[in-house]
Design an enzyme around this catalytic site. Structure first.
Site, PDB file in Angstrom:
ATOM      1  N   THR A  17      12.907 -24.394 -19.557  1.00 27.44           N
ATOM      2  CA  THR A  17      12.228 -24.759 -18.049  1.00 27.44           C
ATOM      3  C   THR A  17      11.258 -24.540 -16.996  1.00 27.44           C
ATOM      4  O   THR A  17      10.375 -25.193 -16.329  1.00 27.44           O
ATOM      5  CB  THR A  17      13.599 -25.415 -17.178  1.00 27.44           C
ATOM      6  OG1 THR A  17      14.706 -24.543 -16.756  1.00 27.44           O
ATOM      7  CG2 THR A  17      14.426 -26.399 -18.049  1.00 27.44           C
ATOM      8  N   GLY A  18      11.275 -23.511 -17.042  1.00 28.38           N
ATOM      9  CA  GLY A  18      10.133 -22.572 -16.168  1.00 28.38           C
ATOM     10  C   GLY A  18       8.626 -22.618 -16.508  1.00 28.38           C
ATOM     11  O   GLY A  18       8.009 -23.793 -17.855  1.00 28.38           O
ATOM     12  N   LYS A  19       7.579 -21.960 -15.603  1.00 26.37           N
ATOM     13  CA  LYS A  19       6.497 -22.420 -16.358  1.00 26.37           C
ATOM     14  C   LYS A  19       5.866 -22.428 -17.527  1.00 26.37           C
ATOM     15  O   LYS A  19       5.304 -22.415 -18.587  1.00 26.37           O
ATOM     16  CB  LYS A  19       5.417 -22.321 -14.964  1.00 26.37           C
ATOM     17  CG  LYS A  19       4.062 -22.126 -14.618  1.00 26.37           C
ATOM     18  CD  LYS A  19       3.418 -22.289 -14.142  1.00 26.37           C
ATOM     19  CE  LYS A  19       1.878 -21.908 -14.216  1.00 26.37           C
ATOM     20  NZ  LYS A  19       1.925 -19.908 -13.872  1.00 26.37           N
ATOM     21  N   TYR A 159      -5.922  -8.624 -28.468  1.00 27.83           N
ATOM     22  CA  TYR A 159      -7.153 -10.172 -28.214  1.00 27.83           C
ATOM     23  C   TYR A 159      -8.261  -9.287 -28.422  1.00 27.83           C
ATOM     24  O   TYR A 159      -8.764 -10.223 -30.325  1.00 27.83           O
ATOM     25  CB  TYR A 159      -6.514 -10.957 -26.753  1.00 27.83           C
ATOM     26  CG  TYR A 159      -4.902 -10.920 -26.302  1.00 27.83           C
ATOM     27  CD1 TYR A 159      -4.140 -11.096 -26.505  1.00 27.83           C
ATOM     28  CD2 TYR A 159      -5.772 -11.832 -24.611  1.00 27.83           C
ATOM     29  CE1 TYR A 159      -3.073 -11.137 -26.056  1.00 27.83           C
ATOM     30  CE2 TYR A 159      -4.040 -11.788 -24.182  1.00 27.83           C
ATOM     31  CZ  TYR A 159      -2.981 -11.193 -24.771  1.00 27.83           C
ATOM     32  OH  TYR A 159      -1.743 -11.423 -24.028  1.00 27.83           O
ATOM     33  N   GLU A 209      -2.951   4.297 -26.225  1.00 24.12           N
ATOM     34  CA  GLU A 209      -3.810   4.806 -25.090  1.00 24.12           C
ATOM     35  C   GLU A 209      -3.252   6.056 -24.937  1.00 24.12           C
ATOM     36  O   GLU A 209      -1.920   6.268 -25.640  1.00 24.12           O
ATOM     37  CB  GLU A 209      -3.525   3.693 -23.876  1.00 24.12           C
ATOM     38  CG  GLU A 209      -2.103   3.546 -23.595  1.00 24.12           C
ATOM     39  CD  GLU A 209      -2.040   2.332 -23.260  1.00 24.12           C
ATOM     40  OE1 GLU A 209      -2.675   1.473 -22.975  1.00 24.12           O
ATOM     41  OE2 GLU A 209      -0.525   2.174 -22.811  1.00 24.12           O
ATOM     42  N   HIS A 247      -0.063   0.678 -17.434  1.00 24.02           N
ATOM     43  CA  HIS A 247       1.184   0.789 -17.756  1.00 24.02           C
ATOM     44  C   HIS A 247       2.038   2.181 -17.447  1.00 24.02           C
ATOM     45  O   HIS A 247       1.340   3.233 -17.445  1.00 24.02           O
ATOM     46  CB  HIS A 247       0.831   0.983 -19.900  1.00 24.02           C
ATOM     47  CG  HIS A 247       0.189  -0.824 -19.877  1.00 24.02           C
ATOM     48  ND1 HIS A 247      -0.578  -0.219 -21.537  1.00 24.02           N
ATOM     49  CD2 HIS A 247       0.558  -1.170 -19.696  1.00 24.02           C
ATOM     50  CE1 HIS A 247      -0.735  -1.234 -21.765  1.00 24.02           C
ATOM     51  NE2 HIS A 247       0.244  -2.462 -20.362  1.00 24.02           N
TER      52      HIS A 247
END
Lengths: 291, 386
Positions: A17-19, A159, A209, A247
């Protein structure tokens, strides 16, 4: 095949129900993922984006057969939500949130292992098996189905690199964000073992990394008999030692944490190691041709 | 952007020695009974048996070697030592206070710590039979991968210690302490609890002669002490950095001319690396992904506009959860409202990237297709780097 997630996976979104829950209900469904349920404590009976909402994960599992969960709750409630999913019999739990106390990540990891389930996170966009299903908020257009298994400590970098692979015609079996925190659910070594056992995965790309020891686990795999071809990118060559680069795990505390040491160790293990993001696709091409 | 020195270099949640010892004592670890003073005159009010150790309360790791620990034989010497240490700086950090403790006569020094380790999937216990300053160059410590605190088994640690520690009483003391430290780490959200040196006294007792405890900043929501450490740290930061931290922006100031505004730690580092390879220097690590709002981006611009070292601003974001068409609209508003004339280079991609691209173009702003192209453009505008 693929790892962890495929077109048979039945998804429950905890905190639907959250965004972010609403966004993913739409976005995952649009990608063809089987979103079968959502949960929100005390709000069973609702519908969000055409998905039935239950008050507990146990109810959602009983009613819909959900076997995988995407958890969108704030850090203070995350441990409870992940333990609820595991105890309801969920086999794959993704917690994308960041800012999770490490003690809670330790408990989540231990609880998943004790049940033989997989926990992915924290601090991750999730995972996607292109053309089959996605369980996270990565931009779908970056991916296409193929034989490269991708493991990433960073969301946005995954991505960027997946987009480059896709543009180069190098599709992916699964892209899994293992997360940027020091203690992870599925860690690099475990993700590598899964890709090693996956017949659809022909080669492995690892996006690492500075800081932490995951890259050394990867080198150990690549040196072993019968290892699949491995390419790797390590970011952080321009990062000064002793400073945490966003991070929690990205910190050069010792020589082994540094960019140079990791690149050297990976190359010594016959990994096609890229020093910058520009070099990764050419390095992979050297291993697998044009895919 | 000036690189911070002194306390700003250290983690905000690294506790000072006296704070760490207070925490250790609270779970039953033996520590010397010391007193904290802020000025030499305060030594007169203490009831001490001499000699004492006078110890500067700073975060710097090389404190011992830098003269930050002084043995004083009497009150006069102690006062002189306090005055001298309070006026000194250690790696750029001025002590906020000085700890005065009875001098402990050690038979020998051990090293013991409990720390978070990704490879262990949780906590590890590290023990070395030779502690103190020797730990740096000596053999690596013995290591027990515990994982979750509930997985700790005394008999496993005993087996590991048996090979290196001949004294059974010391072994048992270390096993008992390791369990206490694990419980402390788990219940009070510590990512590192290190005792170095751990003194072995003549009668075999173990005393924590120093304490280095790092708390978990993400646990501030459930531990007021951690929230207080973070608030105290912010008071000591330059205003620009404090505002970024309060807005949830991840900022590490560096000293370059390319003002990089980015999203996600990995992509931020990837962009920094390309800048470095092109012969340039990033002005900062600035990750806005935790606050991708007009306020967050405006603050980032303010910071870089006001930094005289920054010649060009490079906005490089590949958004997943961040809707890029919204980011593009924010960028258009920011560029329209700004009076500064530093050039800005955009590379926006990710969720809803096509709409973002259109929004920028409609307002006469270029959106570079690749990170390499954006970095090259920024380098050219900055004057080709060094």
């Amino acid at each position: 095949m693929s790892i962890l997630l495929d077109d048979k996976s039945a998804i429950v979104i905890q905190g639907i129900t959250g965004k972010m829950g609403r966004f993913s209900a739409r976005d995952l469904t649009a990608y063809g993922t089987r979103v079968v349920a959502g949960t929100a404590p005390g709000r069973g009976g609702l519908e969000v984006e055409g998905t039935p909402v239950f008050s507990s994960v146990a109810e959602a599992v009983a009613e819909t057969g959900a076997d995988s969960s995407l958890v969108y709750v704030p850090a203070p409630s995350a441990l409870d939500a992940v333990l609820e999913a595991l105890e309801a019999g969920i086999r794959l739990v993704v917690y994308p949130g960041d800012g999770l106390p490490v003690a809670d990540a330790v408990e989540m990891r231990a609880a998943a292992r004790a049940r033989g389930a997989a926990f992915v996170g924290p601090n991750t966009p999730g995972l996607i098996s292109p053309g089959k299903a996605k369980l996270g908020f990565m931009p779908s257009f970056c991916y296409r189905r193929g034989g490269i298994g991708v493991i990433s400590r960073s969301g946005s970098l995954s991505y960027e690199v997946s987009h480059r692979l896709t543009q180069a015609g190098l599709g992916q079996s699964t892209v899994v964000g293992i997360g940027g925190d020091p203690v992870k659910g599925v860690n690099a070594a475990e993700a590598v073992a899964m890709f090693d056992a996956d017949p659809e995965t022909a080669a492995i790309v690892y996006l690492g990394e500075i800081g932490g020891g995951d890259e050394y686990d990867l080198a150990r795999y690549a040196q072993g008999p019968g290892a699949k071809p491995v390419a790797a990118l390590v970011v952080g060559l321009a990062s000064p030692p002793g400073r945490k680069m966003g991070h929690a795990g990205a910190l050069i505390g010792s020589r082994a944490d540094s960019h140079a040491a990791k690149i050297a160790a990976l190359r010594a293990a016959s990994v096609a190691a890229a020093e910058t993001v520009s070099e990764l696709v050419p390095a992979l091409r050297g291993l697998v041709g044009t895919g | 952007m000036t690189r911070p020195r002194g306390r700003a270099f250290y983690s905000p949640v690294l506790m000072l020695e006296y704070e760490g010892k207070r925490l250790l004592r609270s779970v039953g670890v033996r520590v010397p009974e010391g007193a904290l003073v802020g000025a030499a005159a305060e030594v007169d009010g203490l009831s001490l048996s001499y000699p004492v150790a006078v110890k500067a309360q700073v975060r710097s790791g090389g404190r011992g070697k830098a003269g930050g620990v002084v043995r004083a034989e009497d009150a006069g010497a102690a006062k002189a030592a306090v005055a001298r240490l309070m006026a000194s700086a250690f790696d750029g950090e001025r002590p906020a206070s000085v700890l005065v403790e009875p001098w402990v006569a050690a038979e020998r020094e051990l090293y013991l710590s409990v720390t978070v380790d990704g490879g262990a999937g949780g906590f590890v216990v590290l023990v070395s039979p030779r502690g103190g300053v020797e730990i740096e160059g000596g053999a690596p410590p013995l290591r027990y991968d515990v994982g979750a605190p509930a997985a700790f088994r005394a008999h496993r640690l005993r087996e590991i210690l048996a090979a290196a520690e001949p004294d059974a009483a010391v072994r048992e003391g270390v096993v008992r302490l390791a369990r206490l430290l694990l419980r402390l780490a788990a219940t009070r959200d510590c990512t590192t609890v290190e005792i170095n040196p751990l003194f072995v006294l003549a009668e075999g007792a173990l005393v924590a002669a120093d304490a280095k405890i790092v708390r978990d900043e993400w646990a501030a929501f459930r531990d007021g002490e951690i929230a207080a450490l973070i608030a105290e740290d912010r008071r000591h930061r330059p205003e620009a950095i404090r505002r970024c931290l309060e807005a949830g922006l991840m900022l590490v100031p560096l000293e370059g001319e390319i003002g990089l505004i980015s999203g996600g730690a990995g992509m931020t580092m990837a962009a920094m690396d390309l800048i470095a390879r092109a012969g340039g220097r990033p002005a900062c690590f600035l990750d806005c992904s935790a606050n991708p709002t007009p306020a967050g981006y405006r603050l980032s611009f303010d910071l870089l506009e006001s930094d005289p070292g920054v010649k060009v601003i490079l906005v490089s974001i590949f958004g997943g959860a961040t809707q890029m068409e919204r980011v593009a609209r924010v960028m258009v508003d920011i560029v329209a409202a700004r009076t500064a004339r530093k050039p800005v280079v955009f590379r926006l991609n990710g969720t809803n990237a096509e709409e973002a691209d259109e929004t920028l173009k409609r307002h006469g702003l270029d959106n570079h297709a690749t990170l390499e192209g954006a970095v090259a453009a920024a380098m050219a505008l900055a004057g080709g780097g060094r």
